[in-house]
Design a protein around this motif. Structure first.
Motif, PDB file in Angstrom:
ATOM      1  N   THR A  34       0.857  -1.181   0.000  1.00 15.10           N
ATOM      2  CA  THR A  34       0.000   0.000   0.000  1.00 15.10           C
ATOM      3  C   THR A  34       0.889   1.226   0.000  1.00 15.10           C
ATOM      4  N   GLN A  36       1.408   5.311   0.519  1.00 16.01           N
ATOM      5  CA  GLN A  36       0.870   6.480   1.219  1.00 16.01           C
ATOM      6  C   GLN A  36       1.562   7.710   0.672  1.00 16.01           C
ATOM      7  N   PRO A  37       0.862   8.758   0.349  1.00 11.54           N
ATOM      8  CA  PRO A  37      -0.582   8.870   0.448  1.00 11.54           C
ATOM      9  C   PRO A  37      -1.284   8.036  -0.625  1.00 11.54           C
ATOM     10  N   SER A  38      -2.318   7.318  -0.226  1.00  8.67           N
ATOM     11  CA  SER A  38      -3.007   6.417  -1.156  1.00  8.67           C
ATOM     12  C   SER A  38      -3.735   7.177  -2.257  1.00  8.67           C
ATOM     13  N   THR A  53       5.482   6.633   0.497  1.00  7.46           N
ATOM     14  CA  THR A  53       5.998   5.603   1.395  1.00  7.46           C
ATOM     15  C   THR A  53       5.292   4.300   1.044  1.00  7.46           C
ATOM     16  N   TYR A  55       4.176   0.598   2.244  1.00  5.64           N
ATOM     17  CA  TYR A  55       3.951  -0.260   3.406  1.00  5.64           C
ATOM     18  C   TYR A  55       3.631  -1.669   2.923  1.00  5.64           C
ATOM     19  N   ASP A  66       7.076  -0.457   6.970  1.00  9.77           N
ATOM     20  CA  ASP A  66       7.634   0.375   5.906  1.00  9.77           C
ATOM     21  C   ASP A  66       8.684  -0.432   5.137  1.00  9.77           C
ATOM     22  N   ALA A 122      -0.235   4.231  -6.773  1.00 13.62           N
ATOM     23  CA  ALA A 122      -1.001   5.403  -6.351  1.00 13.62           C
ATOM     24  C   ALA A 122      -0.985   6.412  -7.503  1.00 13.62           C
TER      25      ALA A 122
END
Length: 133
Positions: A34, A36-38, A53, A55, A66, A122
């Motif tokens: 995942t 971030q920011p998604s 970032t 995850y 992370d 993303a």
């Protein structure tokens, strides 16, 4: 009395064998990434930057952590900007156009049953993208 000592010795041998088995932490498997920011970034001008970032979601044992320094970062859109291997995107267009995805890819070790490649993405876009052709 001999039977008691024999039982204790057998228990110690069995315990040692169980302790030498691989633990779950050694065979931890990445199953999802995942970012971030998604919701990604809308870049407001030339040289605007945004930090992503990554995850990782693991099983055996379940854990999220992370993994930004363990993935390969890419942009799927040409002439949009640059991305570093730490997940920093810098927008290099002056017209506010362009949209695409930031991808974080992790190659699982051979023999890992969760698959060979795990991908997280993303969106990114320029501020004027709705008016671009």
């Amino acid at each position: 009395m001999k039977g008691k000592w024999f039982s204790i010795a057998v228990l110690m041998v069995v315990g040692a064998m169980l302790m030498s088995q691989p633990s779950c932490a050694r065979s931890q498997q990445l199953v999802a990434i995942t970012l971030q920011p998604s919701g990604g970034f809308v870049f407001e001008g030339y040289n605007a930057a945004g930090q992503f970032t990554a995850y990782g979601s693991f099983i055996h044992p379940p854990e999220n952590k992370d993994i930004s320094d363990k993935v390969v970062w890419t942009l799927d859109i040409a002439n949009f900007g640059t991305i570093t291997q730490t997940g920093l995107v810098t927008y290099t267009r002056t017209d506010g156009c362009g949209s695409g995805l930031v991808n974080a890819t992790y190659n699982n070790p051979p023999g890992n049953p969760s698959g060979s490649v795990v991908l997280g993405s993303a969106p990114v876009s320029g501020w004027n993208n709705a008016n671009c052709k």
